[in-house]
Design a protein around this motif. Structure first.
Motif, mmCIF file in Angstrom:
data_model
loop_
_atom_site.group_PDB
_atom_site.id
_atom_site.type_symbol
_atom_site.label_atom_id
_atom_site.label_comp_id
_atom_site.label_asym_id
_atom_site.label_seq_id
_atom_site.Cartn_x
_atom_site.Cartn_y
_atom_site.Cartn_z
ATOM 1 N N SER A 7 -18.061 -68.245 -103.752
ATOM 2 C CA SER A 7 -18.125 -67.156 -104.707
ATOM 3 C C SER A 7 -19.577 -66.813 -105.017
ATOM 4 O O SER A 7 -20.422 -67.691 -105.109
ATOM 5 N N GLU A 8 -19.842 -65.519 -105.209
ATOM 6 C CA GLU A 8 -21.205 -65.117 -105.571
ATOM 7 C C GLU A 8 -21.557 -65.607 -106.965
ATOM 8 O O GLU A 8 -22.703 -65.891 -107.258
ATOM 9 N N SER A 9 -20.552 -65.718 -107.852
ATOM 10 C CA SER A 9 -20.831 -66.127 -109.222
ATOM 11 C C SER A 9 -21.150 -67.616 -109.324
ATOM 12 O O SER A 9 -21.853 -68.040 -110.217
ATOM 13 N N ASP A 10 -20.627 -68.416 -108.412
ATOM 14 C CA ASP A 10 -20.873 -69.854 -108.426
ATOM 15 C C ASP A 10 -21.031 -70.329 -106.992
ATOM 16 O O ASP A 10 -20.046 -70.618 -106.316
ATOM 17 N N PRO A 11 -22.265 -70.413 -106.510
ATOM 18 C CA PRO A 11 -22.484 -70.787 -105.111
ATOM 19 C C PRO A 11 -21.905 -72.155 -104.747
ATOM 20 O O PRO A 11 -21.677 -72.431 -103.582
ATOM 21 N N GLY A 12 -21.633 -73.019 -105.720
ATOM 22 C CA GLY A 12 -21.087 -74.334 -105.424
ATOM 23 C C GLY A 12 -19.566 -74.365 -105.386
ATOM 24 O O GLY A 12 -18.968 -75.374 -105.052
ATOM 25 N N GLU A 13 -18.931 -73.252 -105.734
ATOM 26 C CA GLU A 13 -17.471 -73.196 -105.791
ATOM 27 C C GLU A 13 -16.899 -73.080 -104.378
ATOM 28 O O GLU A 13 -17.381 -72.311 -103.559
ATOM 29 N N THR A 14 -15.870 -73.854 -104.092
ATOM 30 C CA THR A 14 -15.208 -73.739 -102.798
ATOM 31 C C THR A 14 -13.831 -73.135 -103.005
ATOM 32 O O THR A 14 -13.207 -73.308 -104.049
ATOM 33 N N SER A 15 -13.360 -72.442 -102.000
ATOM 34 C CA SER A 15 -12.030 -71.847 -102.070
ATOM 35 C C SER A 15 -10.976 -72.929 -101.838
ATOM 36 O O SER A 15 -11.261 -73.997 -101.283
ATOM 37 N N PHE A 16 -9.764 -72.620 -102.220
ATOM 38 C CA PHE A 16 -8.635 -73.505 -101.943
ATOM 39 C C PHE A 16 -8.547 -73.736 -100.434
ATOM 40 O O PHE A 16 -8.322 -74.858 -99.983
ATOM 41 N N TRP A 17 -8.739 -72.665 -99.665
ATOM 42 C CA TRP A 17 -8.697 -72.743 -98.206
ATOM 43 C C TRP A 17 -9.669 -73.807 -97.695
ATOM 44 O O TRP A 17 -9.308 -74.643 -96.867
ATOM 45 N N GLU A 18 -10.911 -73.783 -98.197
ATOM 46 C CA GLU A 18 -11.917 -74.767 -97.775
ATOM 47 C C GLU A 18 -11.535 -76.173 -98.240
ATOM 48 O O GLU A 18 -11.654 -77.135 -97.484
ATOM 49 N N ARG A 19 -11.087 -76.264 -99.486
ATOM 50 C CA ARG A 19 -10.807 -77.569 -100.082
ATOM 51 C C ARG A 19 -9.728 -78.340 -99.321
ATOM 52 O O ARG A 19 -9.813 -79.552 -99.182
ATOM 53 N N ILE A 20 -8.725 -77.617 -98.824
ATOM 54 C CA ILE A 20 -7.649 -78.358 -98.155
ATOM 55 C C ILE A 20 -7.843 -78.474 -96.639
ATOM 56 O O ILE A 20 -6.994 -79.019 -95.954
ATOM 57 N N GLY A 21 -8.962 -77.959 -96.133
ATOM 58 C CA GLY A 21 -9.260 -78.191 -94.718
ATOM 59 C C GLY A 21 -9.362 -76.960 -93.852
ATOM 60 O O GLY A 21 -9.472 -77.082 -92.625
ATOM 61 N N GLY A 22 -9.283 -75.764 -94.442
ATOM 62 C CA GLY A 22 -9.483 -74.544 -93.670
ATOM 63 C C GLY A 22 -8.381 -74.260 -92.667
ATOM 64 O O GLY A 22 -7.241 -74.703 -92.807
ATOM 65 N N ARG A 23 -8.736 -73.525 -91.631
ATOM 66 C CA ARG A 23 -7.751 -73.076 -90.645
ATOM 67 C C ARG A 23 -6.938 -74.219 -90.027
ATOM 68 O O ARG A 23 -5.725 -74.076 -89.869
ATOM 69 N N PRO A 24 -7.542 -75.345 -89.676
ATOM 70 C CA PRO A 24 -6.718 -76.400 -89.068
ATOM 71 C C PRO A 24 -5.544 -76.832 -89.956
ATOM 72 O O PRO A 24 -4.449 -77.082 -89.454
ATOM 73 N N THR A 25 -5.753 -76.876 -91.260
ATOM 74 C CA THR A 25 -4.675 -77.274 -92.170
ATOM 75 C C THR A 25 -3.583 -76.215 -92.204
ATOM 76 O O THR A 25 -2.390 -76.533 -92.113
ATOM 77 N N PHE A 26 -3.977 -74.959 -92.303
ATOM 78 C CA PHE A 26 -2.971 -73.894 -92.341
ATOM 79 C C PHE A 26 -2.252 -73.756 -91.008
ATOM 80 O O PHE A 26 -1.051 -73.484 -90.973
ATOM 81 N N GLU A 27 -2.957 -73.994 -89.923
ATOM 82 C CA GLU A 27 -2.297 -73.932 -88.622
ATOM 83 C C GLU A 27 -1.295 -75.088 -88.473
ATOM 84 O O GLU A 27 -0.196 -74.883 -87.950
ATOM 85 N N ARG A 28 -1.647 -76.259 -88.937
ATOM 86 C CA ARG A 28 -0.688 -77.387 -88.911
ATOM 87 C C ARG A 28 0.550 -77.051 -89.734
ATOM 88 O O ARG A 28 1.687 -77.319 -89.308
ATOM 89 N N LEU A 29 0.332 -76.494 -90.923
ATOM 90 C CA LEU A 29 1.447 -76.111 -91.793
ATOM 91 C C LEU A 29 2.372 -75.134 -91.078
ATOM 92 O O LEU A 29 3.592 -75.343 -91.014
ATOM 93 N N VAL A 30 1.816 -74.086 -90.530
ATOM 94 C CA VAL A 30 2.624 -73.032 -89.934
ATOM 95 C C VAL A 30 3.295 -73.506 -88.647
ATOM 96 O O VAL A 30 4.470 -73.205 -88.402
ATOM 97 N N ARG A 31 2.607 -74.272 -87.825
ATOM 98 C CA ARG A 31 3.236 -74.782 -86.598
ATOM 99 C C ARG A 31 4.393 -75.729 -86.928
ATOM 100 O O ARG A 31 5.440 -75.685 -86.269
ATOM 101 N N SER A 32 4.220 -76.549 -87.926
ATOM 102 C CA SER A 32 5.303 -77.439 -88.343
ATOM 103 C C SER A 32 6.475 -76.622 -88.895
ATOM 104 O O SER A 32 7.642 -76.904 -88.611
ATOM 105 N N PHE A 33 6.164 -75.603 -89.694
ATOM 106 C CA PHE A 33 7.194 -74.712 -90.234
ATOM 107 C C PHE A 33 7.992 -74.073 -89.092
ATOM 108 O O PHE A 33 9.219 -74.071 -89.099
ATOM 109 N N TYR A 34 7.302 -73.568 -88.087
ATOM 110 C CA TYR A 34 7.989 -72.913 -86.971
ATOM 111 C C TYR A 34 8.785 -73.893 -86.121
ATOM 112 O O TYR A 34 9.779 -73.499 -85.496
ATOM 113 N N ALA A 35 8.399 -75.151 -86.115
ATOM 114 C CA ALA A 35 9.226 -76.150 -85.424
ATOM 115 C C ALA A 35 10.595 -76.214 -86.087
ATOM 116 O O ALA A 35 11.626 -76.335 -85.414
ATOM 117 N N GLY A 36 10.630 -76.106 -87.407
ATOM 118 C CA GLY A 36 11.903 -76.060 -88.127
ATOM 119 C C GLY A 36 12.650 -74.767 -87.873
ATOM 120 O O GLY A 36 13.877 -74.763 -87.683
#
Length: 132
Positions: A2-31
């Motif tokens: 964020s421009e207002s707080d350069p030290g703030e990380t997004s939820f996306w970054e905090r939980i691991g970025g694209r690899p985490t979301f890709e794992r989530l979605v690939r597992s979801f599609y397996a179901g």
């Protein structure tokens, strides 16, 4: 960041970025691949495309890259789901597969609850009929 707080990380970054979301979605599609009600709602010849679209949407929503909107425009989730019969049974099946996929990530309780609250709300908002 964020421009207002350069030290703030997004939820996306905090939980691991694209690899985490890709794992989530690939597992979801397996179901989804095993679900006789939901599978017909997805493009049989382009499940990989559906995986990439959902991954892109979720990562953009949670603070990641904006490629989803750059490629597809505004998400318009309800409009995109109108052609499908999204009744309470379909919603509950979708949530079952997403819950199983989310459980596989092993996120912190707070991050899990944050992501689940959104997914649950979104699934309920997609219901467009109460008919079978």
């Amino acid at each position: 960041m964020s421009e207002s707080d350069p030290g703030e990380t997004s939820f996306w970054e905090r939980i691991g970025g694209r690899p985490t979301f890709e794992r989530l979605v690939r597992s979801f599609y397996a179901g989804i691949r095993t679900d006789p009600v939901l599978l017909p709602m997805y493009p049989a010849d382009d499940l990989e495309g559906a995986i990439q679209r959902l991954t892109g949407f979720l990562e953009q929503y949670w603070g990641g890259p904006g490629a989803y909107s750059e490629q597809r425009g505004h998400p318009r989730l309800r409009m995109r789901h109108i052609p499908f019969t999204v009744n309470p049974d379909a919603r509950d099946r979708w949530l079952k597969h997403m819950r199983a996929a989310l459980d596989e990530l092993g996120l912190s309780p707070l991050d899990d609850a944050t992501l689940w609250a959104y997914l649950d709300r979104a699934a309920h908002a997609m219901v467009n009929t109460f008919e079978e």
